[in-house]
Design a protein around this motif. Structure first.
Motif, PDB file in Angstrom:
ATOM      1  N   UNK A   1       0.833  -1.204   0.000  1.00  0.00           N
ATOM      2  CA  UNK A   1       0.000   0.000   0.000  1.00  0.00           C
ATOM      3  C   UNK A   1       0.869   1.256   0.000  1.00  0.00           C
ATOM      4  N   UNK A   2       1.951   1.227   0.761  1.00  0.00           N
ATOM      5  CA  UNK A   2       2.861   2.375   0.775  1.00  0.00           C
ATOM      6  C   UNK A   2       3.490   2.605  -0.597  1.00  0.00           C
ATOM      7  N   UNK A   3       3.828   1.531  -1.285  1.00  0.00           N
ATOM      8  CA  UNK A   3       4.435   1.657  -2.620  1.00  0.00           C
ATOM      9  C   UNK A   3       3.472   2.338  -3.589  1.00  0.00           C
ATOM     10  N   UNK A   4       2.173   2.168  -3.363  1.00  0.00           N
ATOM     11  CA  UNK A   4       1.162   2.819  -4.207  1.00  0.00           C
ATOM     12  C   UNK A   4       0.799   4.206  -3.697  1.00  0.00           C
ATOM     13  N   UNK A   5       1.312   4.563  -2.512  1.00  0.00           N
ATOM     14  CA  UNK A   5       0.976   5.861  -1.936  1.00  0.00           C
ATOM     15  C   UNK A   5      -0.341   5.860  -1.182  1.00  0.00           C
ATOM     16  N   UNK A   6      -0.872   4.685  -0.877  1.00  0.00           N
ATOM     17  CA  UNK A   6      -2.139   4.579  -0.159  1.00  0.00           C
ATOM     18  C   UNK A   6      -1.852   4.493   1.339  1.00  0.00           C
ATOM     19  N   UNK A   7      -1.705   5.654   1.963  1.00  0.00           N
ATOM     20  CA  UNK A   7      -1.328   5.720   3.373  1.00  0.00           C
ATOM     21  C   UNK A   7      -2.418   5.149   4.279  1.00  0.00           C
ATOM     22  N   UNK A   8      -3.663   5.375   3.925  1.00  0.00           N
ATOM     23  CA  UNK A   8      -4.765   4.861   4.748  1.00  0.00           C
ATOM     24  C   UNK A   8      -4.735   3.333   4.795  1.00  0.00           C
ATOM     25  N   UNK A   9      -4.665   2.695   3.625  1.00  0.00           N
ATOM     26  CA  UNK A   9      -4.645   1.227   3.572  1.00  0.00           C
ATOM     27  C   UNK A   9      -3.419   0.683   4.305  1.00  0.00           C
ATOM     28  N   UNK A  10      -2.284   1.361   4.168  1.00  0.00           N
ATOM     29  CA  UNK A  10      -1.068   0.909   4.851  1.00  0.00           C
ATOM     30  C   UNK A  10      -1.241   0.984   6.360  1.00  0.00           C
TER      31      UNK A  10
ATOM     32  N   UNK B   1       0.588   4.786  13.631  1.00  0.00           N
ATOM     33  CA  UNK B   1       0.457   6.112  14.236  1.00  0.00           C
ATOM     34  C   UNK B   1       1.255   7.161  13.468  1.00  0.00           C
ATOM     35  N   UNK B   2       2.436   6.796  13.009  1.00  0.00           N
ATOM     36  CA  UNK B   2       3.237   7.744  12.223  1.00  0.00           C
ATOM     37  C   UNK B   2       2.513   8.094  10.922  1.00  0.00           C
ATOM     38  N   UNK B   3       1.905   7.103  10.283  1.00  0.00           N
ATOM     39  CA  UNK B   3       1.172   7.381   9.052  1.00  0.00           C
ATOM     40  C   UNK B   3      -0.039   8.265   9.326  1.00  0.00           C
ATOM     41  N   UNK B   4      -0.687   8.070  10.475  1.00  0.00           N
ATOM     42  CA  UNK B   4      -1.847   8.892  10.821  1.00  0.00           C
ATOM     43  C   UNK B   4      -1.454  10.360  10.970  1.00  0.00           C
TER      44      UNK B   4
ATOM     45  N   UNK C   1      -9.433  10.207   5.915  1.00  0.00           N
ATOM     46  CA  UNK C   1      -8.513   9.077   6.066  1.00  0.00           C
ATOM     47  C   UNK C   1      -7.879   9.080   7.454  1.00  0.00           C
ATOM     48  N   UNK C   2      -7.457  10.256   7.911  1.00  0.00           N
ATOM     49  CA  UNK C   2      -6.866  10.364   9.243  1.00  0.00           C
ATOM     50  C   UNK C   2      -7.890   9.949  10.300  1.00  0.00           C
ATOM     51  N   UNK C   3      -9.130  10.379  10.140  1.00  0.00           N
ATOM     52  CA  UNK C   3     -10.182  10.040  11.104  1.00  0.00           C
ATOM     53  C   UNK C   3     -10.423   8.535  11.140  1.00  0.00           C
ATOM     54  N   UNK C   4     -10.389   7.875   9.979  1.00  0.00           N
ATOM     55  CA  UNK C   4     -10.604   6.423   9.930  1.00  0.00           C
ATOM     56  C   UNK C   4      -9.493   5.685  10.677  1.00  0.00           C
ATOM     57  N   UNK C   5      -8.263   6.134  10.510  1.00  0.00           N
ATOM     58  CA  UNK C   5      -7.129   5.493  11.191  1.00  0.00           C
ATOM     59  C   UNK C   5      -7.226   5.733  12.700  1.00  0.00           C
ATOM     60  N   UNK C   6      -7.481   6.971  13.083  1.00  0.00           N
ATOM     61  CA  UNK C   6      -7.560   7.293  14.512  1.00  0.00           C
ATOM     62  C   UNK C   6      -8.734   6.590  15.182  1.00  0.00           C
ATOM     63  N   UNK C   7      -9.838   6.434  14.462  1.00  0.00           N
ATOM     64  CA  UNK C   7     -10.979   5.708  15.018  1.00  0.00           C
ATOM     65  C   UNK C   7     -10.604   4.257  15.276  1.00  0.00           C
ATOM     66  N   UNK C   8      -9.879   3.649  14.348  1.00  0.00           N
ATOM     67  CA  UNK C   8      -9.439   2.263  14.542  1.00  0.00           C
ATOM     68  C   UNK C   8      -8.482   2.172  15.723  1.00  0.00           C
ATOM     69  N   UNK C   9      -7.599   3.151  15.873  1.00  0.00           N
ATOM     70  CA  UNK C   9      -6.672   3.145  17.007  1.00  0.00           C
ATOM     71  C   UNK C   9      -7.447   3.263  18.321  1.00  0.00           C
ATOM     72  N   UNK C  10      -8.472   4.109  18.356  1.00  0.00           N
ATOM     73  CA  UNK C  10      -9.259   4.272  19.581  1.00  0.00           C
ATOM     74  C   UNK C  10     -10.007   3.004  19.968  1.00  0.00           C
ATOM     75  N   UNK C  11     -10.286   2.130  19.011  1.00  0.00           N
ATOM     76  CA  UNK C  11     -11.041   0.909  19.287  1.00  0.00           C
ATOM     77  C   UNK C  11     -10.189  -0.246  19.797  1.00  0.00           C
ATOM     78  N   UNK C  12      -8.870  -0.086  19.803  1.00  0.00           N
ATOM     79  CA  UNK C  12      -8.025  -1.198  20.234  1.00  0.00           C
ATOM     80  C   UNK C  12      -8.088  -1.338  21.750  1.00  0.00           C
ATOM     81  N   UNK C  13      -7.863  -2.539  22.271  1.00  0.00           N
ATOM     82  CA  UNK C  13      -7.885  -2.740  23.722  1.00  0.00           C
ATOM     83  C   UNK C  13      -6.800  -1.909  24.417  1.00  0.00           C
TER      84      UNK C  13
END
Length: 180
Positions: free
Chosen positions: A108-117, A145-148, A157-169
């Motif tokens: 994903x990074x090679x394609x520039x897709x930071x969200x997917x990465x 976190x660095x990508x976020x 995209x940033x909100x989607x990543x941060x939301x996933x981080x907030x959901x972790x135990x």
């Protein structure tokens, strides 16, 4: 006249030899490596057929081989690796699933897709947490976190990543925060 023709030919030869320096050309420009997707597509199709036949480990292996034969920026390489990870996870092969997600993030990074990465890194960190591998939780979670924090990400995209981080135990969050 004959001497003039010979001297012109030798001058032309010197110019051609100078312009066509064989040792300098490869150092200046390398042709890109060509990747044939025919074999990769065939492996992908075989992996799909094996998954349908419930031969999940074999399907995961073929998905990995398909991804290996693709250019890093090929989106199907990312898809093959995430499918291999899902199949490996389903067969309780957590180590392979985690490694597949980390490799998918690289594609994903090679394609520039930071969200997917970032999301792939978080999935890998989640699997590492299940394995109680705190080093990998930190490594993969920290990358996400660095990508976020990247200025190249859009707000959604940033909100989607941060939301996933907030959901972790909480234990996973703690492992992501402290260096190993």
């Amino acid at each position: 006249m004959k001497a003039t023709l010979v001297s012109r030919l030798s001058i032309a030869g010197v110019l051609l030899a100078t312009l066509g320096l064989p040792g300098a050309a490869p150092a200046q420009y390398r042709l890109p490596t060509l990747v044939s997707s025919v074999q990769a597509d065939s492996l992908h199709n075989a992996a799909v057929a094996l998954a349908t036949a419930h031969r999940l480990r074999d399907a995961a292996r073929l998905h990995r081989r398909s991804a290996e034969r693709r250019a890093p920026e090929d989106p199907l390489g990312f898809r093959c690796l995430t499918e291999a990870a899902a199949l490996a996870y389903h067969t309780s092969d957590r180590s392979s699933a985690r490694a597949d997600m980390a490799q998918a993030a690289g594609h994903a990074l090679a394609r520039g897709d930071l969200r997917a990465a970032a999301l792939a890194y978080l999935d890998g960190a989640w699997i590492a947490q299940e394995q109680k591998n705190q080093h990998q939780v930190w490594e993969l979670g920290h990358r996400a976190e660095m990508l976020a924090d990247s200025p190249l990400l859009g707000a959604s995209d940033r909100a989607a990543i941060l939301q996933r981080i907030r959901r972790v135990p909480e234990t996973m969050l703690m492992a992501m925060r402290k260096a190993p």
